[in-house]
Design a protein around this motif. Structure first.
Motif, PDB file in Angstrom:
ATOM      1  N   LYS A   3       0.822  -1.215   0.000  1.00  0.00           N
ATOM      2  CA  LYS A   3       0.000   0.000   0.000  1.00  0.00           C
ATOM      3  C   LYS A   3       0.857   1.267   0.000  1.00  0.00           C
ATOM      4  O   LYS A   3       0.596   2.213  -0.742  1.00  0.00           O
ATOM      5  CB  LYS A   3      -0.933  -0.031   1.214  1.00  0.00           C
ATOM      6  CG  LYS A   3      -2.010   1.043   1.211  1.00  0.00           C
ATOM      7  CD  LYS A   3      -3.114   0.701   0.237  1.00  0.00           C
ATOM      8  CE  LYS A   3      -4.247   1.690   0.293  1.00  0.00           C
ATOM      9  NZ  LYS A   3      -5.045   1.620   1.510  1.00  0.00           N
ATOM     10  N   ASN A   7       0.771   4.022  -2.890  1.00  0.00           N
ATOM     11  CA  ASN A   7       0.427   5.420  -2.619  1.00  0.00           C
ATOM     12  C   ASN A   7       1.482   6.359  -3.188  1.00  0.00           C
ATOM     13  O   ASN A   7       1.169   7.376  -3.811  1.00  0.00           O
ATOM     14  CB  ASN A   7       0.292   5.664  -1.114  1.00  0.00           C
ATOM     15  CG  ASN A   7      -0.995   5.115  -0.535  1.00  0.00           C
ATOM     16  OD1 ASN A   7      -1.747   4.419  -1.214  1.00  0.00           O
ATOM     17  ND2 ASN A   7      -1.250   5.397   0.728  1.00  0.00           N
ATOM     18  N   ILE A  41      -6.401   3.467  -2.767  1.00  0.00           N
ATOM     19  CA  ILE A  41      -5.205   4.322  -2.787  1.00  0.00           C
ATOM     20  C   ILE A  41      -5.615   5.802  -2.781  1.00  0.00           C
ATOM     21  O   ILE A  41      -5.079   6.600  -2.007  1.00  0.00           O
ATOM     22  CB  ILE A  41      -4.342   4.014  -4.033  1.00  0.00           C
ATOM     23  CG1 ILE A  41      -3.734   2.615  -3.923  1.00  0.00           C
ATOM     24  CG2 ILE A  41      -3.244   5.063  -4.222  1.00  0.00           C
ATOM     25  CD1 ILE A  41      -3.142   2.087  -5.215  1.00  0.00           C
ATOM     26  N   SER A  44      -6.950   6.838   0.525  1.00  0.00           N
ATOM     27  CA  SER A  44      -5.841   6.951   1.464  1.00  0.00           C
ATOM     28  C   SER A  44      -5.080   8.262   1.275  1.00  0.00           C
ATOM     29  O   SER A  44      -4.729   8.951   2.243  1.00  0.00           O
ATOM     30  CB  SER A  44      -4.897   5.762   1.289  1.00  0.00           C
ATOM     31  OG  SER A  44      -3.774   5.889   2.127  1.00  0.00           O
ATOM     32  N   LEU A  45      -4.834   8.630   0.011  1.00  0.00           N
ATOM     33  CA  LEU A  45      -4.141   9.889  -0.278  1.00  0.00           C
ATOM     34  C   LEU A  45      -4.966  11.089   0.177  1.00  0.00           C
ATOM     35  O   LEU A  45      -4.443  12.016   0.803  1.00  0.00           O
ATOM     36  CB  LEU A  45      -3.834  10.003  -1.774  1.00  0.00           C
ATOM     37  CG  LEU A  45      -2.720   9.107  -2.324  1.00  0.00           C
ATOM     38  CD1 LEU A  45      -2.643   9.227  -3.840  1.00  0.00           C
ATOM     39  CD2 LEU A  45      -1.379   9.436  -1.695  1.00  0.00           C
TER      40      LEU A  45
END
Length: 198
Positions: A3, A7, A41, A44-45
């Motif tokens: 991950k 990212n 992703i 998450s960003l």
């Protein structure tokens, strides 16, 4: 792919894509990942960029994702724009400036056709430094902006008019073009450096 690595790669790709941005489908294809993993992703960003210690954020416009600065820091970006620039022009900016100087009035698309690469950022840099400006719009589809050099450009290079630019050679080989371009850019940069030191 882990991950953290995913990212980092996605962030780099979005940065490299610049103003054009990328869609999730494009990211999935480039990174060879499932679209659902790309969704994770991106989420998450976005979560990471919402922290106060981050200076950028992820903006989604239609289907395209763009890295951009945070609106709450706008006053600092304005100060940067208002500060006289003393840094050297990039090779891309110098190439673009030479093309505009000799081919004006010229549109961004025409500059890109000559350079063979996208030229939006070099044009923005040159406009910000008041070396080129909008001089009108071209007739036709979309009426694109045409650019030309400014009075500041003439002052920077000690010219009274654009006609004083050195003439371009008529019969040249590819290596001659490269050498002439290098010399031209060096002279431009030397003059910019000299003016910045004043």
């Amino acid at each position: 792919m882990e991950k953290k690595e995913a990212n980092a790669i996605a962030e780099g790709l979005l940065f490299a894509a610049g103003d054009e941005g990328l869609t999730k489908k494009q990211l999935a294809k480039i990174m060879e990942l499932d679209i659902t993993y790309v969704d994770e992703i991106i989420d998450s960003l976005i979560s990471d960029y919402q922290k106060k210690n981050r200076g950028i954020t992820l903006l989604q416009s239609k289907d395209y994702l763009h890295l951009t600065t945070k609106p709450e820091h706008a006053s600092y970006y304005q100060r940067l724009m208002d500060t006289p620039q003393s840094s050297r022009l990039s090779q891309a900016a110098l190439e673009t400036l030479a093309i505009v100087a000799y081919q004006q009035p010229i549109t961004r698309t025409e500059v890109e056709d000559i350079r063979g690469v996208k030229s939006e950022r070099p044009i923005q840099t040159l406009v910000a430094r008041s070396l080129i400006e909008e001089v009108g719009r071209k007739e036709g589809v979309g009426r694109p902006i045409m650019f030309g050099t400014t009075k500041e450009f003439l002052t920077y290079f000690g010219l009274t008019s654009i006609e004083e630019l050195p003439p371009l050679p008529t019969e040249v080989t590819e290596s001659d073009v490269e050498q002439e371009a290098d010399l031209f850019f060096e002279r431009f940069q030397e003059q910019l450096d000299a003016n910045n030191e004043r």
